[in-house]
Design an enzyme around this catalytic site. Structure first.
Site, PDB file in Angstrom:
ATOM      1  N   ARG A   1      61.108  41.590  29.799  1.00 24.91           N
ATOM      2  CA  ARG A   1      59.899  40.680  30.905  1.00 24.91           C
ATOM      3  C   ARG A   1      59.235  41.163  32.297  1.00 24.91           C
ATOM      4  NH1 ARG A   1      59.345  38.924  26.497  1.00 24.91           N
ATOM      5  NH2 ARG A   1      59.263  36.998  25.091  1.00 24.91           N
TER       6      ARG A   1
ATOM      7  N   GLU B   1      51.138  39.069  33.189  1.00 25.85           N
ATOM      8  CA  GLU B   1      50.166  39.139  31.956  1.00 25.85           C
ATOM      9  C   GLU B   1      49.510  38.553  31.819  1.00 25.85           C
ATOM     10  OE1 GLU B   1      53.005  39.883  28.648  1.00 25.85           O
ATOM     11  OE2 GLU B   1      54.042  41.287  29.525  1.00 25.85           O
TER      12      GLU B   1
ATOM     13  N   HIS C   1      52.329  45.113  26.173  1.00 31.71           N
ATOM     14  CA  HIS C   1      53.358  44.475  25.283  1.00 31.71           C
ATOM     15  C   HIS C   1      53.100  44.331  24.351  1.00 31.71           C
ATOM     16  CE1 HIS C   1      55.815  40.254  25.960  1.00 31.71           C
ATOM     17  NE2 HIS C   1      56.334  41.149  25.144  1.00 31.71           N
TER      18      HIS C   1
ATOM     19  N   GLY D   1      55.799  45.393  22.509  1.00 30.08           N
ATOM     20  CA  GLY D   1      56.975  45.404  21.398  1.00 30.08           C
ATOM     21  C   GLY D   1      57.062  45.224  20.215  1.00 30.08           C
TER      22      GLY D   1
HETATM   23  C1  GLV Z   1      58.209  39.302  22.765  1.00 30.50           C
HETATM   24  O1  GLV Z   1      57.845  39.876  23.506  1.00 30.50           O
HETATM   25  C2  GLV Z   1      59.429  38.429  22.063  1.00 30.50           C
HETATM   26  O2  GLV Z   1      60.269  37.822  22.740  1.00 30.50           O
HETATM   27  O3  GLV Z   1      59.403  38.305  20.801  1.00 30.50           O
END
Ligand code: GLV
Length: 319
Positions: A238, A267, A285, A287
């Site tokens: 984060r 963000e 972001h 991920g």
């Molecule tokens: C994405 O950032 C999540 O925490 O799932």
């Protein structure tokens, strides 16, 4: 039929499952819902399925009303939810661990390769149609073979990143409150170390800790100064785990060699000090951003919400 409010656009499979059993009010726009609209919509909700872009705080819980029983986040991180406030109002909270582990680990490994091999920088040269020429000394990066990856927060994602890094010839050090189980420890041939040792000895430091008041600005100027000047920082956890202003300053002054960031403090705003730096790889972001992973996340959130609505134990309760 209970009222389920879905705060953002989610894949249709999960929505269909919720709609089969309940009265669903879903925000179906790709842009995030406004706070004002959300406060209106949650009134009378029995369950909320939330995205990480929506803040679930006491004001929102009060707006929903006393019948609200659960908030199911479509994310593994749940720092957008005030869990103590939910607890105080007997609202259960769930998240989506597991299903996004591999996708997120892929992005962490990608950032490691991008930043050490200067891939984004190289791509920018070509897209800007700048002159370039193969040369013995042109745009040299740094090898990761034989180098140490330091993983801060060795949970499921940390382990998945370590497995990838091992395949690229890296050695692994990690911090974790309790050491890894013996089998994983052996598989990864990993060193369990204190944070200061990890920062001082790692060639790449990858962050995988949850965000909480305790980890706010965890990587600040003091911690960055403990890293090798040849080392790289990667953050797929984060944004606010890193003090972005301190990082921009450290990158500018070559306190560390580079950083790969998938997440940011505010963000979608990115600290302007980072924007002009070639040694910072910045991605928005991503991920868990695969079609398959997002479907699995939404599906798991729906499973959690439906379990609670049906009086069963949800698989992924937090707090
Ligand atoms: C994405 O950032 C999540 O925490 O799932």
């Amino acid at each position: 039929m209970s009222k389920v409010v879905v705060t953002g656009k989610i894949p249709s499979g999960a929505l269909t499952r919720l709609r089969a059993e309940h009265d669903v009010l879903a925000w179906e726009d790709s842009t995030p819902i406004s706070r004002e609209e959300l406060l209106k919509r949650v009134r009378g909700a029995d369950a909320i399925v939330s995205l990480l872009t929506e803040k679930i705080d006491d004001e929102l819980l009060a707006a929903a009303g006393v019948q609200l029983g659960s908030v199911s986040n479509v994310a593994v991180g749940y720092n957008n939810i005030d869990v103590p406030a939910c607890k105080a109002r007997s609202v259960l909270v769930t998240n989506t661990p597991g299903v996004l582990t591999e996708a997120t680990a892929d992005i962490a490994m990608s950032l490691i390769l991008m930043v050490t091999r200067r891939l984004a920088e190289g791509e920018r040269v070509i897209r800007a149609q700048q002159p370039w020429q193969w040369g013995m000394f042109y745009m040299l990066g740094s090898s990761i073979q034989g180098r140490q990856l330091g993983i801060v927060g060795m949970g499921q994602i940390g382990v998945a990143v370590a497995r990838r890094a091992r395949a690229f010839g890296m050695t692994i050090a990690y911090t974790k409150r309790t050491p890894l189980d013996a089998a994983t420890h052996k598989e990864l041939d990993a060193k369990h170390v204190e944070l200061d040792e990890l920062l001082a000895t790692s060639d790449v430091v990858s962050l995988h800790c949850p965000y909480s008041p305790e980890t706010h600005h965890f990587m600040n100027a003091t911690q960055l100064a403990k890293m090798k000047s040849s080392a790289y920082l990667v953050n797929t956890a984060r944004g606010p785990v890193v003090d972005e202003a301190a990082l921009a300053d450290a990158l500018q002054r070559n306190v560390i060699a580079g950083a790969g960031l998938d997440v940011f403090e505010k963000e979608p705003v990115v600290h302007e000090g980072l924007l002009g730096l070639d040694n910072a790889v910045l991605i928005p972001h991503l991920g868990s951003a695969t079609v398959e992973t997002r479907a699995a996340m939404a599906d798991l959130a729906a499973t959690n919400a439906l379990a609670i609505l049906n009086g069963k134990t949800a698989p992924n309760l937090v707090g």
